[in-house]
Write a protein that holds these residues in place. Structure first.
Motif, PDB file in Angstrom:
ATOM      1  N   UNK A  66       0.830  -1.201   0.000  1.00  0.00           N
ATOM      2  CA  UNK A  66       0.000   0.000   0.000  1.00  0.00           C
ATOM      3  C   UNK A  66       0.864   1.250   0.000  1.00  0.00           C
ATOM      4  N   UNK A  67       1.873   1.282   0.844  1.00  0.00           N
ATOM      5  CA  UNK A  67       2.747   2.450   0.968  1.00  0.00           C
ATOM      6  C   UNK A  67       3.535   2.676  -0.328  1.00  0.00           C
ATOM      7  N   UNK A  68       4.000   1.616  -0.945  1.00  0.00           N
ATOM      8  CA  UNK A  68       4.720   1.744  -2.215  1.00  0.00           C
ATOM      9  C   UNK A  68       3.830   2.370  -3.277  1.00  0.00           C
ATOM     10  N   UNK A  69       2.606   1.878  -3.387  1.00  0.00           N
ATOM     11  CA  UNK A  69       1.648   2.432  -4.356  1.00  0.00           C
ATOM     12  C   UNK A  69       1.329   3.883  -4.014  1.00  0.00           C
ATOM     13  N   UNK A  70       1.108   4.145  -2.731  1.00  0.00           N
ATOM     14  CA  UNK A  70       0.785   5.489  -2.268  1.00  0.00           C
ATOM     15  C   UNK A  70       1.884   6.485  -2.643  1.00  0.00           C
ATOM     16  N   UNK A 118      12.216   8.612  -1.879  1.00  0.00           N
ATOM     17  CA  UNK A 118      11.188   8.352  -0.868  1.00  0.00           C
ATOM     18  C   UNK A 118      11.431   7.078  -0.060  1.00  0.00           C
ATOM     19  N   UNK A 119      12.590   6.485  -0.176  1.00  0.00           N
ATOM     20  CA  UNK A 119      12.880   5.220   0.495  1.00  0.00           C
ATOM     21  C   UNK A 119      12.689   5.318   2.009  1.00  0.00           C
ATOM     22  N   UNK A 120      13.345   6.297   2.620  1.00  0.00           N
ATOM     23  CA  UNK A 120      13.257   6.452   4.080  1.00  0.00           C
ATOM     24  C   UNK A 120      11.838   6.854   4.505  1.00  0.00           C
ATOM     25  N   UNK A 164       5.529   2.925   6.588  1.00  0.00           N
ATOM     26  CA  UNK A 164       5.152   1.526   6.810  1.00  0.00           C
ATOM     27  C   UNK A 164       5.170   1.207   8.298  1.00  0.00           C
ATOM     28  N   UNK A 165       6.208   1.654   8.979  1.00  0.00           N
ATOM     29  CA  UNK A 165       6.286   1.431  10.423  1.00  0.00           C
ATOM     30  C   UNK A 165       5.114   2.094  11.136  1.00  0.00           C
ATOM     31  N   UNK A 166       4.855   3.346  10.779  1.00  0.00           N
ATOM     32  CA  UNK A 166       3.788   4.078  11.444  1.00  0.00           C
ATOM     33  C   UNK A 166       2.426   3.442  11.185  1.00  0.00           C
ATOM     34  N   UNK A 167       2.111   3.153   9.918  1.00  0.00           N
ATOM     35  CA  UNK A 167       0.799   2.582   9.604  1.00  0.00           C
ATOM     36  C   UNK A 167       0.622   1.199  10.213  1.00  0.00           C
ATOM     37  N   UNK A 168       1.689   0.433  10.320  1.00  0.00           N
ATOM     38  CA  UNK A 168       1.595  -0.872  10.980  1.00  0.00           C
ATOM     39  C   UNK A 168       1.078  -0.684  12.402  1.00  0.00           C
ATOM     40  N   UNK A 169       1.663   0.244  13.093  1.00  0.00           N
ATOM     41  CA  UNK A 169       1.292   0.549  14.474  1.00  0.00           C
ATOM     42  C   UNK A 169      -0.092   1.195  14.544  1.00  0.00           C
ATOM     43  N   UNK A 170      -0.352   2.158  13.668  1.00  0.00           N
ATOM     44  CA  UNK A 170      -1.603   2.904  13.648  1.00  0.00           C
ATOM     45  C   UNK A 170      -2.807   1.998  13.389  1.00  0.00           C
TER      46      UNK A 170
END
Length: 138
Positions: free
Chosen positions: A21-25, A43-45, A51-57
């Motif tokens: 999802x994040x890659x597409x976004x 945009x790598x970092x 990805x880390x944030x959305x996993x947690x969110x």
């Protein structure tokens, strides 16, 4: 119909699903004339942290907090001029990314309702005529 006993993190396919999802976004963000100037060329970092944030969110492991501390989203976004139009464009890219990733409409609605509050919370600059968090559509 969503399985109410599973977190959005699980329903998205855990970390792998969120990475897709994040890659597409961020592909969409990089092509958006309003948003792309706010982001680095590489945009790598940014994608890694998102990805880390959305996993947690979305109810997964606290990957972002474990590596970077409390998200402090508003404070971290303060150096960037973010208007209501930016928030709306960000949400539009996320909605399009979810559609491209074929995320169920019910899950999209749930995720976007949570993200909408957060996106408009990042607004720190006035000057456009778009309505903020009370906007009818994403």
């Amino acid at each position: 119909m969503l399985e109410e006993t599973k977190s959005p993190y699980i329903l998205l396919g855990e970390k792998q699903g969120i990475e897709k999802l994040v890659t597409t976004f961020y592909h969409l963000v990089s092509e958006d004339p309003l948003l792309s100037p706010l982001f680095p060329d590489d945009l790598t970092e940014t994608a890694y942290k998102q990805t880390q944030f959305l996993s947690q969110f979305f109810g997964g492991p606290p990957l972002y907090t474990e590596e970077h501390g409390h998200p402090m989203l508003r404070a971290r976004h303060m150096p960037f001029p973010i208007t209501n139009m930016h928030a709306k464009a960000w949400l539009n890219c996320m909605e399009r990314a979810m559609t491209l990733q074929k995320i169920q409409p019910e899950l999209q609605e749930l995720l976007l309702s949570r993200l909408k509050m957060t996106a408009y919370h990042m607004v720190n600059t006035t000057g456009d005529s778009e309505r903020g968090e009370n906007a009818d559509t994403v």
